[in-house]
Design a protein around this motif. Structure first.
Motif, PDB file in Angstrom:
ATOM      1  N   SER A   1       0.841  -1.198   0.000  1.00 61.86           N
ATOM      2  CA  SER A   1       0.000   0.000   0.000  1.00 61.86           C
ATOM      3  C   SER A   1       0.870   1.240   0.000  1.00 61.86           C
ATOM      4  O   SER A   1       2.102   1.155   0.024  1.00 61.86           O
ATOM      5  N   ARG A   2       0.228   2.402   0.030  1.00 59.39           N
ATOM      6  CA  ARG A   2       0.945   3.669   0.091  1.00 59.39           C
ATOM      7  C   ARG A   2       1.403   3.989   1.507  1.00 59.39           C
ATOM      8  O   ARG A   2       2.062   4.977   1.763  1.00 59.39           O
TER       9      ARG A   2
ATOM     10  N   ARG B   1       2.936   4.827  -5.386  1.00 57.92           N
ATOM     11  CA  ARG B   1       2.352   4.210  -6.584  1.00 57.92           C
ATOM     12  C   ARG B   1       3.405   4.070  -7.685  1.00 57.92           C
ATOM     13  O   ARG B   1       3.372   3.092  -8.447  1.00 57.92           O
TER      14      ARG B   1
ATOM     15  N   ALA C   1      -6.363  -1.003   0.461  1.00 60.55           N
ATOM     16  CA  ALA C   1      -7.154   0.176   0.124  1.00 60.55           C
ATOM     17  C   ALA C   1      -7.923   0.668   1.343  1.00 60.55           C
ATOM     18  O   ALA C   1      -8.678  -0.092   1.955  1.00 60.55           O
TER      19      ALA C   1
ATOM     20  N   THR D   1      -9.723   4.263  -3.719  1.00 60.79           N
ATOM     21  CA  THR D   1      -8.486   3.514  -3.933  1.00 60.79           C
ATOM     22  C   THR D   1      -8.771   2.053  -4.267  1.00 60.79           C
ATOM     23  O   THR D   1      -7.990   1.407  -4.970  1.00 60.79           O
TER      24      THR D   1
ATOM     25  N   TRP E   1      -9.299   2.060  -7.936  1.00 60.32           N
ATOM     26  CA  TRP E   1      -7.996   2.175  -8.605  1.00 60.32           C
ATOM     27  C   TRP E   1      -7.265   0.835  -8.607  1.00 60.32           C
ATOM     28  O   TRP E   1      -6.691   0.432  -9.634  1.00 60.32           O
TER      29      TRP E   1
END
Length: 348
Positions: A110-111, A139, A186, A191, A194
């Motif tokens: 994940s981010r 990303r 997410a 997200t 996405w």
């Protein structure tokens, strides 16, 4: 087929009552618990990754060790913060771990989430490019990582040292199929959409960084529905995987009561608060008698919508206790959500 795994945050501390007093305790017990969980019929062993804290931080040595002690269960992360990662080096580590495991790696990424370090990724050498946010950088790292594990040619060959080869080279080793076993953690509906468009599986946790006023499980089920629709619209050929996490703590004896009895008396409920400057909704913990928990989880819309349930465990209570906890869930709660030993691959 419904799968059930455990998710360990890998805490350690010398606090009173802790059975993981050091990092070594935590790591060795994680390996032992994965082996014990496989014997019980659990389908997966997943580990949180969190930097600059007394928690599990370097997943691939641990996952490789778990792979050598198990033969069936999925092994994975929930989740790796991609702000901190060198994508090509991570591709090498992930492929090697997957090969050791026999293609059992399920890689949650994940981010990243709020953390104790200020600008922690910068200390690792990773700073957003001009005009990028931290999320953009995560990303970008993710894109490079996914291309690398898919065999894309990432660097120009030097004929002097590449046996006369010219053109571009992929990272090595490669583990076929790994690219289909990447999950995006997410925290919002947007997200999740996405992630579906990008062709990544969905890993949804016990919180969402948004709130619409509906119960958490319904908001998460909506997120899952949007993910499935976006996946179909994108035309991906394979079916997606979707996991949700829950804290499920059956009380079956005096030991359970001593640890979690007060939580059961308070009653589980969603919480709404601010996280990293945004409104977030946190899912409730399921604590109480096994038959009560079975009914509650059977009514959890998101648990029913997902194919995988990850049980967050109190890892500092040690291997023996957590194995007992997982066994109680499998025996008394899991059948209510559609799990069965036959589905898990367990053979008596």
């Amino acid at each position: 087929m419904k799968r059930i795994g455990f998710l360990s945050f890998g805490h350690w501390s010398p606090a009173p009552g802790s059975r993981t007093r050091t990092a070594q305790d935590m790591l060795l017990q994680s390996i032992e618990l994965a082996a014990a969980a496989e014997e019980l019929g659990i389908d997966g062993a997943f580990f949180r990754v969190h930097h600059f804290a007394r928690q599990q931080a370097s997943p691939f040595p641990l996952l490789a060790a778990v792979a050598t002690r198990t033969r069936r269960i999925e092994i994975g992360t929930g989740v790796i913060d991609m702000r901190y990662e060198n994508p090509l080096y991570m591709a090498e580590e992930a492929a090697a771990t997957d090969l050791i495991s026999g293609s059992r790696l399920q890689l949650g990424i994940s981010r990243g989430s709020p953390e104790p370090a200020r600008n922690g990724a910068a200390a690792f050498g990773y700073v957003p490019a001009e005009g990028e946010t931290d999320a953009d950088m995560a990303r970008r790292h993710t894109g490079d990582f996914r291309r690398s594990i898919s065999g894309a040619e990432m660097v120009e060959a030097d004929p002097r040292y590449a046996g006369g080869a010219t053109g571009r080279l992929p990272v090595q080793p490669q583990s076929p199929g790994l690219s289909e076993r990447v999950w995006w953690g997410a925290g919002t509906r947007k997200t999740a959409v996405w992630a579906a468009e990008m062709g990544m599986n969905l890993m949804s946790s016990t919180l969402l960084t948004e709130d619409t006023g509906v119960p958490f499980d319904e908001l998460q089920a909506e997120q899952i529905g949007l993910f499935r629709q976006a996946w179909a619209d994108a035309g991906h050929e394979r079916p997606p995987r979707i996991s949700v996490s829950r804290s499920v703590l059956p009380i079956t004896d005096e030991e359970d009561q001593s640890y979690f009895g007060l939580s059961a008396l308070r009653g589980g409920r969603d919480q709404v608060g601010r996280l990293d400057g945004t409104l977030a909704r946190f899912g409730k913990s399921y604590v109480g008698a096994p038959d009560v928990l079975a009914g509650q989880l059977a009514a959890d819309a998101a648990v029913q919508a997902a194919d995988t349930l990850l049980l967050t465990i109190p890892n500092q209570l040690g291997v023996e206790y957590n194995a007992k906890l997982l066994d109680n869930v499998l025996q008394h709660v899991a059948p209510a959500i559609g799990w069965s030993p036959a589905d898990s691959g367990l053979r008596n």
